[in-house]
Design a protein around this motif. Structure first.
Motif, short mmCIF file in Angstrom:
data_model
loop_
_atom_site.label_atom_id
_atom_site.label_comp_id
_atom_site.label_asym_id
_atom_site.label_seq_id
_atom_site.Cartn_x
_atom_site.Cartn_y
_atom_site.Cartn_z
N ASN A 17 -4.39 -2.17 -10.92
CA ASN A 17 -3.37 -1.27 -10.36
C ASN A 17 -2.47 -0.72 -11.46
O ASN A 17 -2.11 0.45 -11.44
CB ASN A 17 -2.53 -2.00 -9.30
CG ASN A 17 -3.11 -1.82 -7.91
OD1 ASN A 17 -3.11 -0.72 -7.36
ND2 ASN A 17 -3.59 -2.92 -7.34
N ARG B 85 3.65 1.58 -1.31
CA ARG B 85 4.26 1.69 -2.63
C ARG B 85 3.24 2.06 -3.71
O ARG B 85 3.54 2.03 -4.90
CB ARG B 85 5.00 0.41 -2.99
CG ARG B 85 6.22 0.23 -2.09
CD ARG B 85 6.97 -1.05 -2.37
NE ARG B 85 8.07 -1.19 -1.45
CZ ARG B 85 9.30 -0.70 -1.65
NH1 ARG B 85 9.57 -0.05 -2.76
NH2 ARG B 85 10.25 -0.87 -0.76
N GLY B 86 2.01 2.38 -3.28
CA GLY B 86 1.01 2.90 -4.19
C GLY B 86 -0.02 1.91 -4.69
O GLY B 86 -0.87 2.26 -5.52
N PHE B 87 0.00 0.69 -4.22
CA PHE B 87 -0.97 -0.30 -4.68
C PHE B 87 -2.27 -0.17 -3.89
O PHE B 87 -2.25 0.02 -2.69
CB PHE B 87 -0.43 -1.72 -4.51
CG PHE B 87 0.68 -2.05 -5.46
CD1 PHE B 87 0.41 -2.43 -6.77
CD2 PHE B 87 2.01 -1.97 -5.06
CE1 PHE B 87 1.44 -2.72 -7.65
CE2 PHE B 87 3.04 -2.26 -5.93
CZ PHE B 87 2.76 -2.63 -7.23
N ASP B 88 -3.39 -0.28 -4.60
CA ASP B 88 -4.70 -0.42 -3.97
C ASP B 88 -4.92 -1.93 -3.91
O ASP B 88 -5.19 -2.57 -4.93
CB ASP B 88 -5.78 0.26 -4.80
CG ASP B 88 -7.16 0.15 -4.18
OD1 ASP B 88 -7.41 -0.81 -3.41
OD2 ASP B 88 -8.00 1.01 -4.48
N LYS C 112 0.84 -1.20 0.00
CA LYS C 112 0.00 0.00 0.00
C LYS C 112 0.87 1.25 0.00
O LYS C 112 0.59 2.22 -0.72
CB LYS C 112 -0.95 0.01 1.21
CG LYS C 112 -2.12 -0.96 1.04
CD LYS C 112 -2.98 -1.05 2.29
CE LYS C 112 -3.76 0.20 2.55
NZ LYS C 112 -4.70 0.04 3.67
N ARG D 151 -4.42 1.89 -13.25
CA ARG D 151 -4.57 3.05 -12.39
C ARG D 151 -3.26 3.85 -12.32
O ARG D 151 -3.27 5.07 -12.28
CB ARG D 151 -4.99 2.61 -10.99
CG ARG D 151 -5.29 3.72 -10.01
CD ARG D 151 -5.76 3.19 -8.68
NE ARG D 151 -4.76 2.43 -7.97
CZ ARG D 151 -3.81 2.96 -7.18
NH1 ARG D 151 -3.76 4.25 -7.02
NH2 ARG D 151 -2.94 2.19 -6.57
N MET D 152 -2.14 3.15 -12.34
CA MET D 152 -0.83 3.80 -12.28
C MET D 152 -0.34 4.28 -13.65
O MET D 152 0.74 4.82 -13.77
CB MET D 152 0.21 2.85 -11.67
CG MET D 152 -0.04 2.53 -10.22
SD MET D 152 1.20 1.32 -9.68
CE MET D 152 0.72 1.08 -7.99
#
Length: 153
Positions: free
Chosen positions: A132, A121-124, A119, A135-136
């Motif tokens: 993901n 590190r930017g993961f949902d 999380k 989204r990234m």
């Protein structure tokens, strides 16, 4: 002339970094902590999906974890392998002790820490790998592959 390569032409190892949170920082993510306590197979499945970059589904990896735990009581050996892979992918130090010990003696805390790390590190974590990446803005491997060249007259 100095070289930036290590032994036998291999690049030098990346210095290991610390985890973004401690092993006992479960209170920093109450939602992840509750999910892990109630359904560790879901937490593990979500972690495995991200670490495997979508090669295995959350359901498949979570089910395998449950079956190994129920049949042998050793699901921790399966999950510790993912902790090691995660550390290798992100250059994280092996702490507070060896991965197998962390998972065998503090399995819930280990899963919570790994969940928080991803999380951070930017993961949902509820989305899975493909969503993901979209989204990234990284899209799928197929979407980012170079276009095929065709010969024409």
């Amino acid at each position: 002339m100095a070289t930036t390569f290590g032994v036998q032409g291999n690049p030098p190892p990346v210095p290991a970094s610390a985890w973004s949170s401690g092993i006992c920082d479960c209170c920093n993510d109450a939602g992840g902590c509750c999910l892990t306590f109630c359904c560790p197979c879901v937490t593990f499945g979500r972690i495995a999906t991200i670490i495997d970059q979508g090669a295995i589904s959350c359901c498949a990896s979570g089910t395998l974890h449950v079956l190994l735990t129920a049949a042998t009581g050793m699901g921790c050996l399966y999950s510790c392998c993912y902790r090691a892979r995660m550390r290798a992918q992100y250059g994280i130090k092996e702490e507070p002790c060896a991965d197998c010990f962390v998972h065998c003696f503090c399995g819930f805390c280990a899963l919570c820490q790994e969940y928080r790390e991803l999380k951070a590190r930017g993961f949902d974590m509820s989305l899975g790998w493909q969503a993901n990446m979209e989204r990234m803005g990284k899209g799928s491997a197929a979407a980012t592959a170079p276009p095929q060249m065709h010969m024409s007259r």
